[in-house]
Design a protein around this motif. Structure first.
Motif, mmCIF file in Angstrom:
data_model
loop_
_atom_site.group_PDB
_atom_site.id
_atom_site.type_symbol
_atom_site.label_atom_id
_atom_site.label_comp_id
_atom_site.label_asym_id
_atom_site.label_seq_id
_atom_site.Cartn_x
_atom_site.Cartn_y
_atom_site.Cartn_z
ATOM 1 N N VAL A 250 0.315 -1.050 0.009
ATOM 2 C CA VAL A 250 -0.201 -0.272 -0.080
ATOM 3 C C VAL A 250 1.062 1.499 -0.010
ATOM 4 O O VAL A 250 2.082 0.773 0.753
ATOM 5 N N THR A 251 0.533 2.932 -0.612
ATOM 6 C CA THR A 251 1.732 3.304 -1.006
ATOM 7 C C THR A 251 0.415 4.825 -0.146
ATOM 8 O O THR A 251 -0.999 5.078 -0.874
ATOM 9 N N VAL A 252 0.647 5.137 1.077
ATOM 10 C CA VAL A 252 -0.435 6.146 1.558
ATOM 11 C C VAL A 252 -0.255 7.717 0.815
ATOM 12 O O VAL A 252 1.412 7.400 0.769
ATOM 13 N N THR A 253 -0.642 8.123 -0.374
ATOM 14 C CA THR A 253 -0.431 9.827 -0.485
ATOM 15 C C THR A 253 -0.899 10.337 0.035
ATOM 16 O O THR A 253 -1.826 10.297 1.013
ATOM 17 N N GLY A 254 -0.181 11.937 -0.183
ATOM 18 C CA GLY A 254 -1.172 12.679 0.249
ATOM 19 C C GLY A 254 -0.365 13.177 1.694
ATOM 20 O O GLY A 254 -1.084 13.961 2.650
ATOM 21 N N CYS A 255 0.449 12.290 2.614
ATOM 22 C CA CYS A 255 0.568 12.867 3.366
ATOM 23 C C CYS A 255 1.832 12.827 4.200
ATOM 24 O O CYS A 255 2.790 13.283 3.638
ATOM 25 N N ASN A 256 2.326 13.649 5.469
ATOM 26 C CA ASN A 256 3.421 13.688 6.067
ATOM 27 C C ASN A 256 4.720 12.898 6.697
ATOM 28 O O ASN A 256 4.124 12.315 8.101
ATOM 29 N N PRO A 257 5.317 12.430 5.688
ATOM 30 C CA PRO A 257 6.059 10.618 6.502
ATOM 31 C C PRO A 257 7.028 11.281 7.633
ATOM 32 O O PRO A 257 7.366 10.284 8.980
ATOM 33 N N GLU A 258 7.145 12.742 8.381
ATOM 34 C CA GLU A 258 8.068 13.113 9.595
ATOM 35 C C GLU A 258 7.164 12.529 10.363
ATOM 36 O O GLU A 258 7.556 12.755 11.482
ATOM 37 N N HIS A 259 5.936 13.214 10.611
ATOM 38 C CA HIS A 259 4.865 13.087 11.840
ATOM 39 C C HIS A 259 4.040 11.584 11.638
ATOM 40 O O HIS A 259 3.538 11.077 12.496
ATOM 41 N N VAL A 260 4.910 10.458 10.921
ATOM 42 C CA VAL A 260 4.864 9.173 11.129
ATOM 43 C C VAL A 260 5.654 8.027 11.399
ATOM 44 O O VAL A 260 5.945 7.324 11.450
ATOM 45 N N GLY A 261 6.969 8.650 12.253
ATOM 46 C CA GLY A 261 8.389 8.320 12.511
ATOM 47 C C GLY A 261 7.844 6.918 13.673
ATOM 48 O O GLY A 261 8.967 6.004 13.137
ATOM 49 N N ALA A 262 7.605 7.223 14.063
ATOM 50 C CA ALA A 262 7.258 6.464 15.547
ATOM 51 C C ALA A 262 6.783 4.932 14.707
ATOM 52 O O ALA A 262 7.453 3.817 15.056
ATOM 53 N N LEU A 263 5.621 5.121 14.051
ATOM 54 C CA LEU A 263 4.846 3.746 13.157
ATOM 55 C C LEU A 263 5.920 3.315 12.453
ATOM 56 O O LEU A 263 5.952 2.431 12.525
ATOM 57 N N VAL A 264 6.394 3.921 11.474
ATOM 58 C CA VAL A 264 7.528 3.713 10.398
ATOM 59 C C VAL A 264 8.663 2.803 11.122
ATOM 60 O O VAL A 264 8.689 1.447 10.701
ATOM 61 N N ALA A 265 8.885 2.887 12.591
ATOM 62 C CA ALA A 265 10.077 2.583 13.001
ATOM 63 C C ALA A 265 9.489 1.236 13.144
ATOM 64 O O ALA A 265 10.166 0.239 13.167
#
Ligand code: EPZ
Length: 418
Positions: A250-265
């Protein structure tokens, strides 16, 4: 009352777009009460909480127009500085009008929120802060009555606990106070930064938003502004988990990747492949097995409590035992019992939940208890065998715009029935 009927088993694939942030839009709408001039807000999500806030603003005396997807607000006069129980009980964020109303009108009458599905959620810190700014506050008949007939004056407010809407409420009160206000131990959430940007565009003088000390120099009055709300990081995170839990891409578009850093980790530690594909999109792929990873909720930039339930759904599908600790709210594990009805192995003990996986989930009738809990049940249903019927989806409609259509477009078998 609407329900969702979901048949699990499909891996989600493709792009899922994200709306503007509900929790940023709510204080932005309240901020329009600080000026007689028009404020135009773009990217306001069409969700129930926003409609509730718009109703509240109209009751207070603002004109609210929706033109070409933008919301135009004009509060040339505050007619009735009051937030009634009927609205506050359906949305606690109504207390966000307290600060702007006292600052602009010199008084406010706002219903005290009652109990809540996720915890006690008092507003004592909003009240304490306003008192520091010189407001006289009384409580009677379930209402907070705040008065500052000669205006508020700047002060230092030390929050003894980090509060997101408390920080926003005080920031909105302080922009029209005389002199300097310093907010210490302030919330650092992106929504606080977005509000500070809007207020600055309206003419406020604010420094330090996004850090734990915010300095505000009061000004005589504010003007109109045009502002675009930041992307919803919780909606983005929910779709990222949807990609991972279904073993999809899934590619989530129109988001700010910096705001989801903890989830990405956490997703990466659990074995999902996460890549930033552009300045505003993140791709999540989970082809192999997922591993259990412990998680503790924290204030930003830590792992958001608003993604805890969705993460728990993910951990039911991961190999091993994950300890999830909820530190922000005292009763935010209501989804665990519902997931258990679908076959998950979860033991809750106070602030801590232990999730043992992977477990094959099976479809069942479940009830959504709050907004994010309902999102987590949708995610669990996407991997459950057979049919899941989720009742009371009005909870999900409070914060997600057309979630069923977005998920269906990526391959989910989900429909809304009346
Ligand atoms: C905001 O709520 C969000 N709502 C919540 O999102 C989110 O879960 C929460 O922040 C935490 O990130 C909006 O932004 C509209 P807090 P808020 O004040 O501001 C205690 C969602 O699902 N506290 O930061 O109400 C409180 O009880 C929602 O979209 C006090 O003790 O949360 C909690 O334990 C749910 N006294 C903790 O602080 C106070 O005066 C953090 O609450 C205020 C809060």
């Amino acid at each position: 009352m609407d329900k969702f009927v979901i048949h699990g088993g499909n891996a989600l694939r493709g792009e899922i777009p994200v709306n503007g942030s509900k929790n940023s839009a709510l204080p932005a709408l309240a901020a329009a009460l600080l000026t007689a001039e028009p404020v135009t807000l773009h990217r306001i999500p069409h969700v129930r909480d926003i409609r509730t806030m718009q109703r509240l603003l109209v009751d207070v005396g603002a004109k609210v127009d929706i033109e070409d997807g933008a919301v135009r607000l004009e509060a040339s006069k505050i007619v009735s500085p009051e937030a009634p129980y009927e609205l506050v009980k359906t949305m606690r964020a109504s207390s966000l009008v307290l600060g702007p109303l006292v600052a602009r009108a010199g008084r406010a009458r706002v219903s005290l929120p009652g109990g809540c599905a996720i915890g006690a959620r008092p507003i004592n810190l909003h009240i304490f802060g306003l008192e520091q700014l010189g407001a006289r506050i009384e409580q009677s008949h379930g209402y907070i009555e705040a008065a500052a007939p000669n205006g508020l004056r700047g002060a230092t407010v030390h929050f003894d606990r980090i509060t997101v809407t408390g920080t926003e409420d005080l920031m909105m009160a302080a922009v029209l106070a005389k002199g300097e206000t310093v907010l210490r131990n302030a919330a650092r959430e992106p929504e606080v930064v977005d509000l500070a940007e809007l207020l600055s565009e309206m003419g406020a003088k604010i420094e330090g938003a996004g850090t734990s000390t915010i300095r505000i120099q009061g000004v005589e009055q504010l003007g109109g502004a045009e502002h675009t709300i930041i992307p919803d990081r919780i909606e983005a995170g929910t779709f990222m988990v949807a990609g991972a839990i279904t073993g999809g891409d899934v590619t989530v578009t129109g988001c700010n990747p910096e705001h989801v850093g903890a989830l990405v980790a956490k997703l990466q530690q659990a074995g999902a492949e996460v890549t930033q594909t552009s300045a505003d999109s993140v791709r999540v792929r989970a082809a192999g097995k997922l591993r259990s990873v412990d998680m503790t909720t924290e204030e930003f930039p830590g792992f958001a409590t608003d993604l805890q339930a969705q993460y728990m759904a993910l951990m039911t599908q991961a190999e091993g035992i994950a300890i999830i600790v909820e530190t922000i709210f005292e009763n935010r594990f209501m989804h665990a019992q519902e997931m258990a009805r679908m076959g998950a192995n979860i033991r809750v003990d106070g602030k801590q939940a232990m999730v043992a996986g992977p477990r094959a989930l099976s479809g069942a009738g479940v009830i959504a208890s709050d907004l994010r809990a309902s999102a987590s049940l949708v995610l669990a249903a996407l991997v459950a065998k057979g049919e899941t019927v989720i009742d009371r989806v009005y909870h999900i409609d409070r914060g997600y715009e057309k979630i069923e259509q977005k998920l269906a477009a990526a391959g989910a078998r989900i429909e809304r029935v009346e």
